[in-house]
Write an enzyme that holds these catalytic residues in place. Structure first.
Site, PDB file in Angstrom:
ATOM      1  N   PRO A  82      -1.525  30.618  60.907  1.00  0.00           N
ATOM      2  CG  PRO A  82       0.668  30.196  60.261  1.00  0.00           C
ATOM      3  CD  PRO A  82      -0.320  31.307  60.432  1.00  0.00           C
ATOM      4  CD  GLU A  83      -6.714  27.535  63.258  1.00  0.00           C
ATOM      5  OE1 GLU A  83      -7.119  26.559  63.938  1.00  0.00           O
ATOM      6  OE2 GLU A  83      -7.423  28.143  62.434  1.00  0.00           O
TER       7      GLU A  83
END
Length: 283
Positions: free
Chosen positions: A2-3
Protein backbone atom coordinates in the site's frame (compact mmCIF):
# COMPACT_ATOMS: atom_id res chain seq x y z
CA UNK A 1 2.62 -2.63 -0.90
CA UNK A 2 0.00 0.00 0.00
CA UNK A 3 1.16 3.49 -0.92
CA UNK A 4 0.15 6.88 0.43
CA UNK A 5 -3.45 6.90 -0.94
CA UNK A 6 -4.19 3.43 0.41
CA UNK A 7 -2.78 4.23 3.86
CA UNK A 8 -4.63 7.57 3.93
CA UNK A 9 -7.85 5.76 3.03
CA UNK A 10 -7.40 3.18 5.78
CA UNK A 11 -6.59 5.92 8.31
CA UNK A 12 -9.73 7.84 7.33
CA UNK A 13 -11.81 4.69 7.76
CA UNK A 14 -10.37 3.96 11.20
CA UNK A 15 -10.65 7.50 12.56
CA UNK A 16 -14.41 7.55 13.33
CA UNK A 17 -14.11 4.25 15.18
CA UNK A 18 -10.86 4.87 17.08
CA UNK A 19 -10.42 8.58 17.73
CA UNK A 20 -11.59 9.55 21.22
CA UNK A 21 -12.25 5.91 22.09
CA UNK A 22 -10.70 3.61 24.69
CA UNK A 23 -9.02 0.31 23.84
CA UNK A 24 -10.53 -1.95 26.50
CA UNK A 25 -8.40 -4.93 25.49
CA UNK A 26 -5.60 -5.62 23.05
CA UNK A 27 -4.94 -9.19 21.92
CA UNK A 28 -1.46 -9.80 20.52
CA UNK A 29 -1.40 -13.29 19.06
CA UNK A 30 2.25 -13.66 18.10
CA UNK A 31 5.60 -12.18 19.19
CA UNK A 32 6.42 -10.46 15.93
CA UNK A 33 5.56 -9.54 12.37
CA UNK A 34 8.35 -8.17 10.20
CA UNK A 35 10.11 -7.20 13.43
CA UNK A 36 9.42 -8.15 17.06
CA UNK A 37 6.57 -6.30 18.71
CA UNK A 38 7.62 -3.86 21.45
CA UNK A 39 7.77 -5.37 24.92
CA UNK A 40 4.41 -5.41 26.67
CA UNK A 41 2.49 -4.20 23.61
CA UNK A 42 -0.87 -5.59 24.77
CA UNK A 43 -0.60 -4.11 28.26
CA UNK A 44 0.60 -0.73 26.95
CA UNK A 45 -2.43 -0.49 24.66
CA UNK A 46 -5.10 -1.83 27.01
CA UNK A 47 -7.09 0.90 28.74
CA UNK A 48 -5.60 3.70 26.63
CA UNK A 49 -7.63 6.30 24.76
CA UNK A 50 -6.76 7.05 21.14
CA UNK A 51 -6.52 10.83 21.03
CA UNK A 52 -5.82 11.16 17.32
CA UNK A 53 -4.97 9.19 14.16
CA UNK A 54 -2.42 10.58 11.71
CA UNK A 55 -0.45 9.42 8.69
CA UNK A 56 3.24 9.92 8.02
CA UNK A 57 4.42 8.56 4.67
CA UNK A 58 3.10 4.98 4.57
CA UNK A 59 2.63 4.70 8.35
CA UNK A 60 -0.53 5.15 10.42
CA UNK A 61 0.17 6.84 13.75
CA UNK A 62 -2.24 6.54 16.69
CA UNK A 63 -1.52 9.04 19.49
CA UNK A 64 -2.52 7.59 22.88
CA UNK A 65 -3.35 9.40 26.12
CA UNK A 66 -0.41 7.58 27.71
CA UNK A 67 2.02 9.82 25.82
CA UNK A 68 2.95 7.02 23.42
CA UNK A 69 2.16 6.67 19.73
CA UNK A 70 1.33 3.38 18.06
CA UNK A 71 2.99 3.09 14.63
CA UNK A 72 1.28 0.77 12.16
CA UNK A 73 2.80 -0.35 8.87
CA UNK A 74 0.59 -2.47 6.63
CA UNK A 75 3.47 -4.11 4.76
CA UNK A 76 2.63 -6.17 1.68
CA UNK A 77 -0.67 -7.70 2.76
CA UNK A 78 -1.69 -6.09 6.05
CA UNK A 79 -5.32 -5.10 6.59
CA UNK A 80 -6.97 -3.12 9.37
CA UNK A 81 -10.56 -4.38 9.40
CA UNK A 82 -13.46 -3.02 11.45
CA UNK A 83 -16.33 -5.03 12.84
CA UNK A 84 -19.02 -4.48 15.48
CA UNK A 85 -20.58 -1.11 16.21
CA UNK A 86 -19.91 1.55 13.60
CA UNK A 87 -20.60 5.30 13.49
CA UNK A 88 -24.11 6.13 12.35
CA UNK A 89 -25.63 3.14 14.11
CA UNK A 90 -24.39 0.56 11.62
CA UNK A 91 -23.34 -2.84 12.89
CA UNK A 92 -21.20 -5.51 11.25
CA UNK A 93 -21.00 -8.87 12.98
CA UNK A 94 -17.58 -9.84 14.27
CA UNK A 95 -16.10 -12.48 11.99
CA UNK A 96 -14.72 -15.72 13.35
CA UNK A 97 -11.03 -15.44 14.30
CA UNK A 98 -8.81 -16.05 11.29
CA UNK A 99 -5.36 -17.59 11.06
CA UNK A 100 -3.58 -14.33 10.31
CA UNK A 101 -5.38 -12.09 12.83
CA UNK A 102 -2.21 -11.02 14.65
CA UNK A 103 -3.40 -8.02 16.67
CA UNK A 104 -6.99 -7.33 17.71
CA UNK A 105 -8.07 -4.08 19.40
CA UNK A 106 -11.36 -4.22 21.30
CA UNK A 107 -12.85 -0.74 21.62
CA UNK A 108 -15.13 0.41 24.43
CA UNK A 109 -17.91 1.05 21.90
CA UNK A 110 -18.01 -2.62 20.96
CA UNK A 111 -16.10 -2.11 17.74
CA UNK A 112 -13.19 -4.38 16.96
CA UNK A 113 -10.11 -3.47 14.91
CA UNK A 114 -8.29 -6.50 13.51
CA UNK A 115 -4.82 -6.35 11.99
CA UNK A 116 -4.67 -9.28 9.60
CA UNK A 117 -1.42 -9.88 7.71
CA UNK A 118 -0.98 -13.10 5.77
CA UNK A 119 2.60 -12.42 4.65
CA UNK A 120 3.70 -10.83 7.95
CA UNK A 121 5.64 -7.98 6.33
CA UNK A 122 3.68 -5.45 8.37
CA UNK A 123 4.80 -3.96 11.67
CA UNK A 124 3.66 -2.29 14.86
CA UNK A 125 5.75 -0.28 17.27
CA UNK A 126 5.30 2.10 20.19
CA UNK A 127 7.27 5.29 20.68
CA UNK A 128 7.06 8.40 22.86
CA UNK A 129 4.82 10.83 21.00
CA UNK A 130 7.13 13.77 21.65
CA UNK A 131 10.07 11.83 20.19
CA UNK A 132 8.41 10.43 17.08
CA UNK A 133 10.66 12.39 14.71
CA UNK A 134 13.62 10.41 16.09
CA UNK A 135 12.07 7.00 15.38
CA UNK A 136 14.25 5.01 13.00
CA UNK A 137 11.41 4.54 10.49
CA UNK A 138 10.52 8.25 10.42
CA UNK A 139 13.63 10.34 11.05
CA UNK A 140 14.99 10.24 7.48
CA UNK A 141 11.71 10.75 5.64
CA UNK A 142 11.32 13.63 3.23
CA UNK A 143 8.35 16.01 3.22
CA UNK A 144 4.78 14.91 2.60
CA UNK A 145 3.85 15.41 -1.08
CA UNK A 146 0.52 16.96 -0.09
CA UNK A 147 2.11 19.29 2.47
CA UNK A 148 3.39 22.84 2.19
CA UNK A 149 7.06 21.84 2.53
CA UNK A 150 6.89 19.99 -0.77
CA UNK A 151 6.92 22.64 -3.48
CA UNK A 152 8.55 23.41 -6.82
CA UNK A 153 11.61 25.06 -5.27
CA UNK A 154 12.24 22.14 -2.92
CA UNK A 155 11.96 19.43 -5.57
CA UNK A 156 14.06 21.32 -8.09
CA UNK A 157 16.84 21.78 -5.56
CA UNK A 158 16.76 18.16 -4.38
CA UNK A 159 16.97 16.74 -7.91
CA UNK A 160 19.49 19.20 -9.32
CA UNK A 161 22.56 17.40 -10.66
CA UNK A 162 21.37 13.93 -9.59
CA UNK A 163 22.56 11.11 -11.84
CA UNK A 164 19.86 8.69 -10.75
CA UNK A 165 16.84 7.93 -12.98
CA UNK A 166 13.86 10.16 -12.23
CA UNK A 167 11.76 7.09 -11.35
CA UNK A 168 14.24 6.05 -8.65
CA UNK A 169 14.55 9.61 -7.37
CA UNK A 170 10.81 9.97 -6.82
CA UNK A 171 10.70 6.61 -5.04
CA UNK A 172 13.43 7.75 -2.64
CA UNK A 173 11.57 8.30 0.64
CA UNK A 174 14.30 10.73 1.75
CA UNK A 175 13.28 13.06 -1.09
CA UNK A 176 9.50 12.74 -0.83
CA UNK A 177 7.58 10.54 1.58
CA UNK A 178 4.85 8.10 0.63
CA UNK A 179 5.23 7.82 -3.14
CA UNK A 180 5.39 4.28 -4.48
CA UNK A 181 5.70 2.46 -7.77
CA UNK A 182 2.10 2.79 -8.95
CA UNK A 183 1.73 6.53 -8.56
CA UNK A 184 5.21 7.45 -9.78
CA UNK A 185 4.48 5.57 -13.03
CA UNK A 186 1.22 7.48 -13.41
CA UNK A 187 2.82 10.84 -12.62
CA UNK A 188 5.66 10.38 -15.10
CA UNK A 189 3.19 9.48 -17.84
CA UNK A 190 1.20 12.65 -17.23
CA UNK A 191 4.44 14.63 -17.22
CA UNK A 192 5.67 13.01 -20.44
CA UNK A 193 8.96 12.02 -18.80
CA UNK A 194 10.66 8.68 -19.50
CA UNK A 195 11.33 6.77 -16.25
CA UNK A 196 14.98 6.23 -17.24
CA UNK A 197 15.73 9.92 -17.75
CA UNK A 198 18.43 11.14 -15.36
CA UNK A 199 16.86 13.45 -12.81
CA UNK A 200 19.66 16.00 -13.11
CA UNK A 201 19.21 16.23 -16.90
CA UNK A 202 15.55 17.26 -16.73
CA UNK A 203 14.91 20.98 -16.93
CA UNK A 204 13.96 22.87 -13.79
CA UNK A 205 10.65 23.80 -15.41
CA UNK A 206 9.70 20.16 -16.03
CA UNK A 207 10.79 19.14 -12.52
CA UNK A 208 8.68 21.93 -11.03
CA UNK A 209 5.76 20.71 -13.13
CA UNK A 210 5.89 17.36 -11.37
CA UNK A 211 4.70 18.86 -8.08
CA UNK A 212 1.09 19.64 -9.11
CA UNK A 213 0.90 16.38 -11.05
CA UNK A 214 1.96 14.40 -7.98
CA UNK A 215 -0.68 16.14 -5.91
CA UNK A 216 -3.35 15.61 -8.56
CA UNK A 217 -2.66 11.89 -8.92
CA UNK A 218 -2.59 11.33 -5.16
CA UNK A 219 -5.78 13.33 -4.61
CA UNK A 220 -7.59 11.37 -7.33
CA UNK A 221 -6.41 8.06 -5.86
CA UNK A 222 -7.50 9.03 -2.34
CA UNK A 223 -10.92 10.06 -3.65
CA UNK A 224 -11.21 6.63 -5.32
CA UNK A 225 -10.27 4.82 -2.12
CA UNK A 226 -6.81 3.83 -3.37
CA UNK A 227 -5.88 1.07 -5.79
CA UNK A 228 -6.86 -2.52 -5.05
CA UNK A 229 -4.15 -4.86 -6.30
CA UNK A 230 -4.00 -8.31 -4.74
CA UNK A 231 -4.40 -7.87 -0.98
CA UNK A 232 -5.41 -4.26 -0.39
CA UNK A 233 -8.80 -3.51 1.21
CA UNK A 234 -10.16 -0.40 2.87
CA UNK A 235 -10.87 -0.50 6.61
CA UNK A 236 -14.51 -1.42 5.92
CA UNK A 237 -13.42 -4.30 3.70
CA UNK A 238 -14.29 -2.55 0.45
CA UNK A 239 -12.00 -2.37 -2.57
CA UNK A 240 -10.37 0.80 -3.84
CA UNK A 241 -11.15 1.81 -7.42
CA UNK A 242 -8.29 3.95 -8.73
CA UNK A 243 -6.85 0.96 -10.62
CA UNK A 244 -9.69 1.35 -13.12
CA UNK A 245 -8.19 4.70 -14.08
CA UNK A 246 -4.60 3.54 -14.57
CA UNK A 247 -3.15 5.07 -17.71
CA UNK A 248 0.09 3.07 -17.76
CA UNK A 249 0.58 1.02 -14.61
CA UNK A 250 0.03 -2.73 -15.14
CA UNK A 251 -1.07 -2.08 -18.77
CA UNK A 252 1.85 -3.66 -20.62
CA UNK A 253 0.93 -4.25 -24.26
CA UNK A 254 -2.24 -2.14 -24.08
CA UNK A 255 -2.79 0.84 -26.34
CA UNK A 256 -1.64 4.23 -25.08
CA UNK A 257 -4.57 6.37 -23.95
CA UNK A 258 -3.18 9.51 -25.61
CA UNK A 259 -5.28 10.41 -28.67
CA UNK A 260 -3.56 9.59 -31.98
CA UNK A 261 -0.70 7.74 -30.25
CA UNK A 262 -0.31 4.33 -31.84
CA UNK A 263 2.25 2.93 -29.41
CA UNK A 264 1.61 0.30 -26.76
CA UNK A 265 2.50 0.57 -23.09
CA UNK A 266 5.93 -0.90 -22.37
CA UNK A 267 7.29 -2.45 -19.19
CA UNK A 268 10.92 -2.35 -18.06
CA UNK A 269 12.51 -3.31 -14.75
CA UNK A 270 14.34 -0.69 -12.68
CA UNK A 271 15.95 -1.68 -9.40
CA UNK A 272 13.77 -4.77 -9.26
CA UNK A 273 10.51 -2.88 -9.87
CA UNK A 274 8.36 -2.72 -12.98
CA UNK A 275 8.11 0.61 -14.74
CA UNK A 276 5.26 1.14 -17.20
CA UNK A 277 5.38 3.92 -19.79
CA UNK A 278 4.60 4.95 -23.34
CA UNK A 279 7.78 4.99 -25.47
CA UNK A 280 6.36 7.75 -27.69
CA UNK A 281 4.68 10.07 -25.18
CA UNK A 282 7.44 9.91 -22.58
CA UNK A 283 10.89 11.27 -23.43
Amino acid sequence: MPELPEVETVKAGLAPVMEGQVITRADVNRPDLRWPFPEGLAARLTGKCVNRLRRRSKYILADLDSGETLLIHLGMSGRMLISGQMPGGFHFDHPAPAKHDHVVLHMATGARITFNDARRFGAMDLMPTDQQDDHWLIRDLGPEPLGNAFDETYLTQRLKGRNTPIKSALLDQRIVAGLGNIYVCEVLFRAGIHPRRKAGQISAKRIAGLVPLIRDVLAEAIAAGGSSLRDYRQADGELGYFQHGFQVYDREGAACVTPHCEKKITRIVQSGRSSFFCPQCQR
